[in-house]
Design an enzyme around this catalytic site. Structure first.
Site, PDB file in Angstrom:
ATOM      1  N   PRO A 183       0.795  -1.203   0.000  1.00 46.93           N
ATOM      2  CA  PRO A 183       0.000   0.000   0.000  1.00 46.93           C
ATOM      3  C   PRO A 183       0.824   1.247   0.000  1.00 46.93           C
ATOM      4  O   PRO A 183       1.588   1.512   0.925  1.00 46.93           O
ATOM      5  CB  PRO A 183      -0.710  -0.095   1.337  1.00 46.93           C
ATOM      6  CG  PRO A 183       0.258  -0.842   2.207  1.00 46.93           C
ATOM      7  CD  PRO A 183       1.293  -1.435   1.337  1.00 46.93           C
ATOM      8  N   GLU A 184       0.642   2.036  -1.005  1.00 51.61           N
ATOM      9  CA  GLU A 184       1.127   3.414  -0.966  1.00 51.61           C
ATOM     10  C   GLU A 184      -0.124   4.279  -0.975  1.00 51.61           C
ATOM     11  O   GLU A 184      -1.230   3.749  -0.867  1.00 51.61           O
ATOM     12  CB  GLU A 184       2.060   3.688  -2.155  1.00 51.61           C
ATOM     13  CG  GLU A 184       3.250   2.705  -2.199  1.00 51.61           C
ATOM     14  CD  GLU A 184       4.190   2.930  -3.360  1.00 51.61           C
ATOM     15  OE1 GLU A 184       4.342   4.097  -3.776  1.00 51.61           O
ATOM     16  OE2 GLU A 184       4.763   1.954  -3.869  1.00 51.61           O
TER      17      GLU A 184
END
Length: 275
Positions: free
Chosen positions: A2-3
Site C-alpha cells: 500500500p502506498e
DNA sequence: ACCTACCTGGCC
DNA sequence: GGCCAGGTAGGT
C-alpha cells in the site's frame, strides 16, 4: 501493498461500510501488531466504540471514534488488508484482528508479512508516545502548493528518490510511485534534490500529482497481493511505466530500462528519457 | 543518510 | 539455499 493510492482506495471503500457502526467484540490474534497502548487496553478501548468516519493521512488509515478524541489507526505495512466480511465467511490465511460490527458483519485485518500496525489514542497522545511519526505534507489535495514543494525540496541534499520515499518529507509515496514520478518528470532518481533546476522541481511536483491521481482513478496498483476493501484488484499496474520493468524496453523510447539499488530499494529508470 | 531487522512466501 | 517483495524503525 500500500502506498497512498491503495490506502486512499481502501479508505474510500471502508468509509460507507464503517461510518456510524459500533464495534461489538474484538479478537486480537496477533498482539504484537498493536503498538499503542498495551494490547489489553487497546482491545478494551475498541469494544463498544462507534466509528465516526474513516480517513487517511499519508499511508495511515484513521478512524476517529465518536464522543472521544481517540482514533483507531491502522498501517497496512507491505501486505495488510482491512476489509469488512460477512460473519460466516471463512477467514483469510493470516487474519490477525477481528472486530464484530453492530450490523452483523465483521471488520478483519489480515497481513501475511505482519509488518502492519495498530494504534489507538488521541492525536497528541500518539505523537507524544512516538508511535505516530511526524509526516510531511500530503502530496495531493490543495494543502501543498507548487511553491511549498519548491521550497521544501530545495532544502534537502539527497537523491530525489530518497527524498520521495521519506515520509517526513512528503507523506504517501513508496517504491512504486517514487520511480513512476521520477519517470514522469524525466528525472533520474539519483539526481540530488538541491541541484534540481526550478523547472525540474516544477516537473517533479506535477509528476507526483499526476501519477498519484491516475492510480487512484484506477483503484491502485495490484502488483502482488494488493486488493481493495472488497477484495478486488486495482488496474493501475497495467499502466506502470518503469516499476518492475528493469531490463525491459522503455515504453516511450525502447531503450532498455536500468535497474539499481537506491535508498535500499530496487529502482528502475530509463537512461534515455530520464536525465 | 545509510544499513539491518522485522515476517512469510514465491521463485530461481 | 539464497534472493526478492508495495512497509517502517532503530541503531550506526
Amino acid at each position: 501493498m500500500p502506498e497512498l493510492p491503495e490506502v486512499e482506495t481502501v479508505v474510500s471503500d471502508l468509509r460507507p461500510q464503517l461510518a456510524g457502526r459500533r464495534f461489538e467484540t474484538v479478537s486480537l490474534l496477533l498482539p504484537r501488531l498493536v503498538r499503542y497502548p498495551e494490547p489489553a487496553a487497546f482491545v478494551a478501548g475498541l469494544m463498544g466504540a462507534r466509528v465516526e468516519t474513516v480517513s487517511r493521512r499519508g499511508k495511515y488509515i484513521l478512524a476517529p471514534l465518536a464522543g472521544s478524541a481517540k482514533r483507531f489507526v491502522v498501517h497496512l505495512g507491505m501486505t495488510g488488508h482491512l476489509r469488512v466480511w460477512g460473519r460466516d465467511e471463512p477467514l483469510a490465511r493470516h487474519t490477525h484482528l477481528r472486530i464484530t460490527l453492530d450490523d452483523g458483519r465483521e471488520l478483519r485485518y489480515d497481513d501475511q508479512r505482519q509488518f502492519g500496525r495498530f494504534l489507538l489514542g488521541a492525536e497528541d497522545e500518539l505523537r507524544t508516545a512516538r508511535v505516530f511519526p511526524r509526516l510531511g505534507p500530503e502530496p495531493i489535495g490543495d494543502s501543498l502548493t507548487e511553491g511549498d514543494f519548491q521550497a521544501l525540496i530545495r532544502r534537502r541534499r539527497r537523491p530525489v528518490k530518497s527524498a520521495l520515499l521519506d515520509q517526513s518529507f512528503l507523506a504517501g509515496l513508496g517504491n512504486i510511485y517514487s520511480d513512476e514520478a521520477c519517470f514522469a518528470a524525466g528525472l533520474r532518481p539519483t539526481r540530488m534534490t538541491h541541484r534540481l533546476a526550478v523547472r525540474e522541481r516544477q516537473a517533479l511536483f506535477g509528476a507526483i500529482g499526476a501519477v498519484l491521481r491516475a492510480s487512484i482513478a484506477h483503484r491502485g496498483s495490484s502488483v502482488a497481493s494488493y486488493v481493495d476493501a472488497f477484495g478486488v484488484a486495482g488496474r493501475n499496474q497495467e499502466t506502470l511505466q518503469v516499476y518492475g520493468r528493469g531490463g525491459r524496453p522503455c515504453l516511450r523510447c525502447g531503450t532498455p530500462l536500468k535497474r539499481l539499488r537506491l535508498a535500499g530499494r530496487t529502482t528502475v529508470y530509463c537512461p534515455q528519457c530520464q536525465r
